[in-house]
Design a protein around this motif. Structure first.
Motif, mmCIF file in Angstrom:
data_model
loop_
_atom_site.group_PDB
_atom_site.id
_atom_site.type_symbol
_atom_site.label_atom_id
_atom_site.label_comp_id
_atom_site.label_asym_id
_atom_site.label_seq_id
_atom_site.Cartn_x
_atom_site.Cartn_y
_atom_site.Cartn_z
ATOM 1 N N UNK A 183 0.918 -0.925 -0.074
ATOM 2 C CA UNK A 183 -0.259 -0.067 0.546
ATOM 3 C C UNK A 183 0.361 0.857 -0.237
ATOM 4 N N UNK A 184 1.821 0.795 1.183
ATOM 5 C CA UNK A 184 2.610 2.429 0.960
ATOM 6 C C UNK A 184 3.635 2.667 -0.676
ATOM 7 N N UNK A 185 3.897 1.469 -1.061
ATOM 8 C CA UNK A 185 3.945 1.697 -2.589
ATOM 9 C C UNK A 185 3.643 1.821 -4.523
ATOM 10 N N UNK A 186 2.584 1.616 -3.820
ATOM 11 C CA UNK A 186 1.489 1.075 -4.896
ATOM 12 C C UNK A 186 0.060 2.292 -5.327
ATOM 13 N N UNK A 187 0.344 2.455 -3.541
ATOM 14 C CA UNK A 187 -1.490 2.979 -2.983
ATOM 15 C C UNK A 187 -0.974 4.425 -3.483
ATOM 16 N N UNK A 188 -2.270 5.699 -2.945
ATOM 17 C CA UNK A 188 -1.827 7.404 -2.612
ATOM 18 C C UNK A 188 -2.144 7.129 -1.070
ATOM 19 N N UNK A 189 -2.469 6.399 -0.536
ATOM 20 C CA UNK A 189 -3.195 6.589 0.700
ATOM 21 C C UNK A 189 -1.712 6.847 1.599
ATOM 22 N N UNK A 190 -2.305 7.892 3.342
ATOM 23 C CA UNK A 190 -1.444 8.103 3.518
ATOM 24 C C UNK A 190 -0.992 6.805 4.891
ATOM 25 N N UNK A 191 0.400 7.205 5.270
ATOM 26 C CA UNK A 191 0.870 6.612 6.528
ATOM 27 C C UNK A 191 -0.060 5.789 7.844
ATOM 28 N N UNK A 192 -1.165 7.047 7.708
ATOM 29 C CA UNK A 192 -1.971 6.712 8.716
ATOM 30 C C UNK A 192 -3.033 6.489 8.120
ATOM 31 N N UNK A 193 -3.625 6.418 6.831
ATOM 32 C CA UNK A 193 -4.568 5.704 6.373
ATOM 33 C C UNK A 193 -4.174 4.147 6.507
ATOM 34 N N UNK A 194 -3.066 4.030 5.546
ATOM 35 C CA UNK A 194 -2.347 2.345 5.769
ATOM 36 C C UNK A 194 -2.744 1.554 7.029
ATOM 37 N N UNK A 195 -1.960 2.719 8.003
ATOM 38 C CA UNK A 195 -2.096 2.249 9.238
ATOM 39 C C UNK A 195 -3.100 1.256 10.165
#
Length: 259
Positions: A213-225
């Protein structure tokens, strides 16, 4: 100390290889996807994902892809003086093994391949250490003896359950229900088969998704967590760095550009 001589990642449907393994070396192969075929000393071995093969020096082998079936494998040619306690290397015949802790071995094998490709400082020493980890995991299982197929099946069912519910809190009670056993039996079996606790395995699965998700999406780190079930961002940072080895922010530069 055993040392890699060559590390390869085989991928596709056109693989073919025939040789006699050089004396005082070993060929370690881990199938990571699909199926392939080996003939070792004239005996056919159909290798599937999750199985490894160790071919000692002096042994003739022939391997190929199965027509129309894609497969991948990581192959390490290694040499050196193996400790006497490593029974996996202290044998004249080929070793075929389906490790219960496949995920741990797979991660180490991928790391060895990455070290060999990128060749950072001390890459040989790092590869030696990772290779020893792989061999120790294999030998621990060999020391316990043959694992009954039923235990393999139960462990795989628990892994699949976790893969479906990794964003949630997974308990030993749930895994016990999944395989029709008591919670304590499920937890003990899972640890003995994977060399990880249920919690460790869940965190590993989450971190694999986190990297994607960190490399392939545009989600923030907070959103990934939050997506992965971590309400405390600092806790997510600690788990991520412990398992992956670097902070989540290091992966943001690998994202594709926004069009």
């Amino acid at each position: 100390m055993v040392t890699p001589l060559e590390v390869r990642h085989i991928n596709g449907v056109g693989w073919f290889e025939e040789a006699v393994q050089i004396q005082e070396t070993w060929r370690l192969s881990l199938v990571t996807y699909g199926k392939c075929v080996y003939w070792v000393n004239g005996e056919k071995q159909i290798m599937e994902k999750g199985e490894l093969l160790i071919i000692p020096g002096g042994v003739a082998y022939y391997g190929k892809s199965i027509p129309t079936v894609t497969h991948t494998q990581i192959v390490v040619q290694l040499t050196g003086e193996a400790p006497e306690s490593l029974s996996a290397l202290d044998r004249a015949e080929v070793l075929r093994h389906k490790p219960g802790c496949y995920e741990l071995i797979h991660e180490r094998m991928k790391a060895i391949h990455q070290q060999w490709q990128e060749r950072p400082s001390y890459y040989v020493m790092m590869s030696q250490a990772l290779l020893m980890e792989v061999l120790i995991y294999v030998n621990r299982e060999l020391d316990r003896g043959v694992i009954p197929p039923e235990r393999h099946m139960q462990a795989e069912r628990m892994k699949r359950y976790i893969e479906r519910h990794y964003r949630e809190k997974v308990t030993k009670e749930e895994l016990g229900d999944e395989i029709g056993k008591t919670p304590n039996y499920a937890a003990a079996l899972f640890k003995s088969m994977t060399n990880q606790t249920i919690s460790q395995y869940v965190h590993d699965q989450r971190m694999k998704r986190a990297v994607y998700l960190l490399t392939e999406s545009q989600l923030s780190i907070q959103e990934v967590a939050e997506f992965l079930g971590y309400r405390d961002l600092s806790y997510f940072y600690r788990i991520f760095k412990r398992i992956i080895g670097s902070p989540p922010s290091d992966f943001l530069h690998e994202r594709p550009p926004v069009i």
